[in-house]
Design an enzyme around this catalytic site. Structure first.
Site, PDB file in Angstrom:
ATOM      1  N   PHE A 186       0.325  -1.199   0.025  1.00 10.98           N
ATOM      2  CA  PHE A 186       0.072   0.350   0.156  1.00 10.98           C
ATOM      3  C   PHE A 186       0.987   1.457   0.069  1.00 10.98           C
ATOM      4  O   PHE A 186       0.330   1.895   0.368  1.00 10.98           O
ATOM      5  CB  PHE A 186      -1.231   0.186   1.613  1.00 10.98           C
ATOM      6  CG  PHE A 186      -1.714  -1.725   1.500  1.00 10.98           C
ATOM      7  CD1 PHE A 186      -2.791  -1.415   0.513  1.00 10.98           C
ATOM      8  CD2 PHE A 186      -1.442  -2.230   2.464  1.00 10.98           C
ATOM      9  CE1 PHE A 186      -3.516  -2.429   0.819  1.00 10.98           C
ATOM     10  CE2 PHE A 186      -2.196  -3.177   2.707  1.00 10.98           C
ATOM     11  CZ  PHE A 186      -3.451  -3.535   1.639  1.00 10.98           C
ATOM     12  N   SER A 187       1.887   1.413  -0.221  1.00  7.22           N
ATOM     13  CA  SER A 187       2.979   2.722   0.117  1.00  7.22           C
ATOM     14  C   SER A 187       3.240   3.014  -1.151  1.00  7.22           C
ATOM     15  O   SER A 187       3.739   3.693  -1.665  1.00  7.22           O
ATOM     16  CB  SER A 187       4.437   2.210   0.547  1.00  7.22           C
ATOM     17  OG  SER A 187       4.544   1.242  -0.902  1.00  7.22           O
ATOM     18  N   THR A 226       3.088   0.328  -7.176  1.00  7.06           N
ATOM     19  CA  THR A 226       2.553  -0.212  -8.183  1.00  7.06           C
ATOM     20  C   THR A 226       1.749   1.440  -9.417  1.00  7.06           C
ATOM     21  O   THR A 226       2.046   1.770 -10.333  1.00  7.06           O
ATOM     22  CB  THR A 226       1.563  -0.732  -8.479  1.00  7.06           C
ATOM     23  OG1 THR A 226       1.835  -1.930  -7.664  1.00  7.06           O
ATOM     24  CG2 THR A 226       0.771  -1.096  -9.108  1.00  7.06           C
ATOM     25  N   GLU A 235       5.799  -6.240  -8.947  1.00  2.67           N
ATOM     26  CA  GLU A 235       5.918  -7.667  -7.500  1.00  2.67           C
ATOM     27  C   GLU A 235       7.274  -7.910  -7.743  1.00  2.67           C
ATOM     28  O   GLU A 235       7.072  -9.439  -8.110  1.00  2.67           O
ATOM     29  CB  GLU A 235       4.392  -8.493  -8.024  1.00  2.67           C
ATOM     30  CG  GLU A 235       3.208  -7.504  -7.768  1.00  2.67           C
ATOM     31  CD  GLU A 235       2.664  -7.488  -6.382  1.00  2.67           C
ATOM     32  OE1 GLU A 235       3.699  -7.715  -5.529  1.00  2.67           O
ATOM     33  OE2 GLU A 235       2.031  -6.409  -6.525  1.00  2.67           O
ATOM     34  N   GLN A 295       9.202  -8.956  -6.062  1.00  2.00           N
ATOM     35  CA  GLN A 295       9.730 -10.401  -5.096  1.00  2.00           C
ATOM     36  C   GLN A 295       9.302 -11.270  -4.916  1.00  2.00           C
ATOM     37  O   GLN A 295       9.895 -12.186  -4.948  1.00  2.00           O
ATOM     38  CB  GLN A 295       8.929  -8.975  -3.937  1.00  2.00           C
ATOM     39  CG  GLN A 295       7.821  -9.821  -3.443  1.00  2.00           C
ATOM     40  CD  GLN A 295       6.725  -8.537  -4.154  1.00  2.00           C
ATOM     41  OE1 GLN A 295       6.962  -7.801  -4.719  1.00  2.00           O
ATOM     42  NE2 GLN A 295       5.692  -9.038  -4.004  1.00  2.00           N
ATOM     43  N   CYS A 317       0.162   3.736   8.621  1.00  2.00           N
ATOM     44  CA  CYS A 317      -0.141   2.598   9.771  1.00  2.00           C
ATOM     45  C   CYS A 317      -1.724   2.893   9.447  1.00  2.00           C
ATOM     46  O   CYS A 317      -1.844   3.516  10.027  1.00  2.00           O
ATOM     47  CB  CYS A 317       0.709   3.172  11.047  1.00  2.00           C
ATOM     48  SG  CYS A 317       1.058   2.476  12.274  1.00  2.00           S
ATOM     49  N   CYS A 355      -2.285   3.970  13.593  1.00  2.00           N
ATOM     50  CA  CYS A 355      -1.209   5.644  14.286  1.00  2.00           C
ATOM     51  C   CYS A 355      -0.468   6.976  13.013  1.00  2.00           C
ATOM     52  O   CYS A 355      -1.110   7.809  13.575  1.00  2.00           O
ATOM     53  CB  CYS A 355      -0.747   5.510  15.204  1.00  2.00           C
ATOM     54  SG  CYS A 355       1.546   5.127  14.640  1.00  2.00           S
TER      55      CYS A 355
HETATM   56  P1  ADP Z   1       1.849  -0.679  -3.471  1.00  2.79           P
HETATM   57  O1  ADP Z   1       1.882  -1.707  -4.783  1.00  2.79           O
HETATM   58  O2  ADP Z   1       2.966  -0.161  -3.200  1.00  2.79           O
HETATM   59  O3  ADP Z   1       1.083  -2.079  -2.577  1.00  2.79           O
HETATM   60  P2  ADP Z   1      -0.611   0.193  -4.468  1.00  2.79           P
HETATM   61  O4  ADP Z   1       0.650   1.971  -5.904  1.00  2.79           O
HETATM   62  O5  ADP Z   1      -0.924  -0.069  -5.334  1.00  2.79           O
HETATM   63  O6  ADP Z   1       0.495  -0.452  -3.110  1.00  2.79           O
HETATM   64  O7  ADP Z   1      -1.470   1.138  -4.089  1.00  2.79           O
HETATM   65  C1  ADP Z   1      -1.403   2.355  -2.889  1.00  2.79           C
HETATM   66  C2  ADP Z   1      -2.648   3.471  -2.304  1.00  2.79           C
HETATM   67  O8  ADP Z   1      -3.085   2.378  -2.046  1.00  2.79           O
HETATM   68  C3  ADP Z   1      -2.597   4.710  -2.162  1.00  2.79           C
HETATM   69  O9  ADP Z   1      -2.416   5.848  -2.907  1.00  2.79           O
HETATM   70  C4  ADP Z   1      -4.367   4.723  -1.186  1.00  2.79           C
HETATM   71  O10 ADP Z   1      -5.117   4.417  -2.244  1.00  2.79           O
HETATM   72  C5  ADP Z   1      -4.592   3.063  -1.080  1.00  2.79           C
HETATM   73  N1  ADP Z   1      -3.815   2.674   0.239  1.00  2.79           N
HETATM   74  C6  ADP Z   1      -4.771   1.758   1.117  1.00  2.79           C
HETATM   75  N2  ADP Z   1      -4.839   1.166   2.590  1.00  2.79           N
HETATM   76  C7  ADP Z   1      -3.081   2.333   2.611  1.00  2.79           C
HETATM   77  C8  ADP Z   1      -2.469   3.211   2.964  1.00  2.79           C
HETATM   78  N3  ADP Z   1      -2.206   2.394   4.676  1.00  2.79           N
HETATM   79  N4  ADP Z   1      -1.529   3.406   3.128  1.00  2.79           N
HETATM   80  C9  ADP Z   1      -1.499   4.662   2.543  1.00  2.79           C
HETATM   81  N5  ADP Z   1      -2.318   4.173   0.409  1.00  2.79           N
HETATM   82  C10 ADP Z   1      -3.126   3.194   1.022  1.00  2.79           C
HETATM   83 MG    MG Z   2       1.904  -2.848  -6.256  1.00  2.00          MG
END
Ligand code: ADP
Ligand code: MG
Length: 194
Positions: free
Chosen positions: A28-29, A32, A98, A100, A154, A157
């Site tokens: 979720f960071s 992608t 992906e 990893q 997070c 928090c």
């Molecule tokens: P990753 O590929 O790193 O898993 P994505 O690019 O698929 O991440 O998704 C990022 C999106 O996820 C953010 O823009 C937001 O809309 C959503 N999101 C859901 N939960 C969270 C969270 N806890 N922190 C930040 N973004 C989140």
């Molecule tokens: Mg991703």
């Protein structure tokens, strides 16, 4: 950079150097999202692009990489990283999501593609749910020209989260899932199962 001089015409031509970019962080960071952003800009510049993901990741689509905010870009599924070079003869920019989930041969393959002048953008989790480095991302971080580490929020928090909490009881390292199984957590609120 190699310079080739044509003595008669006095024209210098430059061989293009390739490179590796790594986008890493927790689930979720925004890895992608960022990969899609970079690829879309390359598309605007009319560069030849291909995006790949491993077979294991068919969560949302077989034919696209899809972010958690539902942005997407066409992609091809490969069983192993060794399938990528043969599909990339005339490609200038290669995206890999992906990462990893690929074997360690991904490292050599990325190195080879960058050596042959291509821009290789790799996105992947840098840690597993136990906060252990998730191979082959650490090796890619070492050899990449550019590294970007992203953070989620997070869910406990609101601090920057660089870890992924598995909220289900399963123990295997690789379980493909989304919000049903994983949460973004900071160091303080992440717990490592025994
Ligand atoms: P990753 O590929 O790193 O898993 P994505 O690019 O698929 O991440 O998704 C990022 C999106 O996820 C953010 O823009 C937001 O809309 C959503 N999101 C859901 N939960 C969270 C969270 N806890 N922190 C930040 N973004 C989140
Ligand atoms: Mg991703």
């Amino acid at each position: 950079m190699t310079i080739e001089m044509n003595e008669h015409l006095q024209i210098r031509t430059y061989k293009k150097s390739g490179h590796i970019e790594v986008i890493c962080g927790s689930m979720f960071s925004g890895k992608t999202e960022e990969l899609i952003r970079r690829i879309r800009r390359a598309e605007i510049a009319k560069q030849r692009i291909k995006v790949f993901k491993p077979k294991i990741d068919n969560r949302y689509s077989e034919y696209e990489i899809v972010s958690h905010d539902e942005s997407s870009f066409p992609s091809e599924i490969v069983n192993s990283a060794s399938e990528i070079p043969e599909k990339c003869f005339d490609v200038e920019v290669i995206g890999i999501d992906e990462a990893q989930f690929f074997d360690s041969d991904l490292v050599e393959i990325c190195q080879m593609l960058a050596d042959s002048g291509k821009r290789v953008i790799v996105a992947g989790l840098d840690q597993d749910f136990r906060a252990k480095p998730f191979e082959p991302i650490p090796q890619l971080l070492a050899i990449a020209e550019y590294v970007t580490k992203f953070h989620a929020v997070c869910v406990i928090c609101g601090a920057p989260a660089n870890r992924t909490q598995r909220v289900s009881k399963q123990d295997e390292r690789v379980i493909v899932g989304g919000k049903d199984i994983y949460e973004a957590r900071c160091r303080l609120h992440h717990t490592i199962p025994e």
